[in-house]
Write an enzyme that holds these catalytic residues in place. Sequence first.
Site, PDB file in Angstrom:
ATOM      1  N   CYS A  50       0.826  -1.212   0.000  1.00 47.76           N
ATOM      2  CA  CYS A  50       0.000   0.000   0.000  1.00 47.76           C
ATOM      3  C   CYS A  50       0.858   1.258   0.000  1.00 47.76           C
ATOM      4  O   CYS A  50       0.396   2.329  -0.416  1.00 47.76           O
ATOM      5  CB  CYS A  50      -0.941  -0.004   1.197  1.00 47.76           C
ATOM      6  SG  CYS A  50      -0.093  -0.113   2.794  1.00 47.76           S
ATOM      7  N   GLY A 189     -14.088  -0.319  14.314  1.00 45.97           N
ATOM      8  CA  GLY A 189     -13.377   0.423  13.281  1.00 45.97           C
ATOM      9  C   GLY A 189     -11.963  -0.075  13.072  1.00 45.97           C
ATOM     10  O   GLY A 189     -11.561  -1.130  13.562  1.00 45.97           O
ATOM     11  N   THR A 191      -9.003   1.041  14.198  1.00 47.25           N
ATOM     12  CA  THR A 191      -8.141   0.918  15.374  1.00 47.25           C
ATOM     13  C   THR A 191      -8.465  -0.340  16.171  1.00 47.25           C
ATOM     14  O   THR A 191      -7.563  -1.085  16.590  1.00 47.25           O
ATOM     15  CB  THR A 191      -8.284   2.160  16.276  1.00 47.25           C
ATOM     16  OG1 THR A 191      -7.900   3.324  15.536  1.00 47.25           O
ATOM     17  CG2 THR A 191      -7.394   2.039  17.506  1.00 47.25           C
TER      18      THR A 191
END
Length: 424
Positions: A50, A189, A191
């Site tokens: 990425c 989410g 995290t």
Amino acid sequence: MAFIALGINHKTASVDVRERVAFTPEQLVDALQQLCRITPSREAAILSTCNRSELYLEQDHPSTDEVLAWLAGYHNLSLEELRACAYVHQDDAAVRHMMRVASGLDSMVLGEPQILGQMKSAYAVAREAGTVGPLLGRLFQATFSTAKTVRTDTAIGENPVSVAFAAVSLARQIFSDLHRSQALLIGAGETITLVARHLHEQGVKRIVVANRTLERASILAEEFGAHAVLLADMPQELVNSDIVISSTASQLPILGKGAVERALKQRRHKPIFMVDIAVPRDIEPEVGELDDVYLYTVDDLHEVVAENLKSRQGAAQAAEELVGAGVDDFMQRLRELAAVDVLRAYRQQAERLRDDELAKAQRMLQNGTCAEEVLAILARGLTNKLMHAPSVQLKKLSADGRFDALAVAQELFALDEGSDKRSQ
């Protein structure tokens, strides 16, 4: 022979460009074979993550224009757009770049360990595609060895530099054996996903994910073998939870002092470790006043992360020195390898000359020539043959004014002016 490292990364290209230049796993084998077929690259490997897309190449002579043109064409980019964000390293600079990347010194998060595994995967795919040969193969092995030394001999990867990992590391300090602990994660989410991954890697067997929507919690829970519940079910789960880590987008606290007090009573005041990563806070600050509760906020974790990042930066200098030593060692071995090829060719030539002279001597013996005369002719003939090519080349070099080459020849043949005097 030339090594080349060419690509883009998070420092030189936007996310949009990096996405367009990325290779999918399904593309890699075909792309590698096409790269070696269309460009002057004899060997090739592709690392695509990425944060970076890089080509590692071995060519007879450095030729990057055709490679850049191929890369732009493969991803339907304009060559000008690619040139604006691409970098090229050659020979020892390319070796250094590969070793720095594998060691985590060029990563967005200094010292992150995942990149080494990604580079090993790139090497494995290139081997599968048949585009890695002896030279690039040796470079990859030297790169892996240097990265391992960096990991072993420095602290660059020891301390967490993400909030999620810092939270799990604090839990590990409080609970000596995380295998026996149950964790309650509030939210689903990015995290919390990272927290779940780190807890799973640390051996936590029982993880509960509580979220406003059961569907999102279930998707995350399935990935790590966890159990999904709604936020309304938290009080029951809190009773059995040793670790509570929360990160939601709620504008108001979702876990209050009263709920924690009730859970502690049922737990007979067995301690609970809590981390509130959310901003605004998910856990009422008053919870931290309770005995048997260890409550940390995101600010506490940022202090841990900042201190650990400082520690990693201190270790980076030692890591850079190890990389420098790795580059020097590899380039020296490469030069020695080139000498081996020359020596092999020279030996083969000398053995051909020897065989020719020996065959001639054997014929003379069969024809009745005196053995002493045959030995003298053999010695003289072999000496003349071995001296012929170097003599011709040395005269040519001298005529061309290549006195530097004559000095090298003096050293190569171990000649010095005093040798004749000593032999007298």
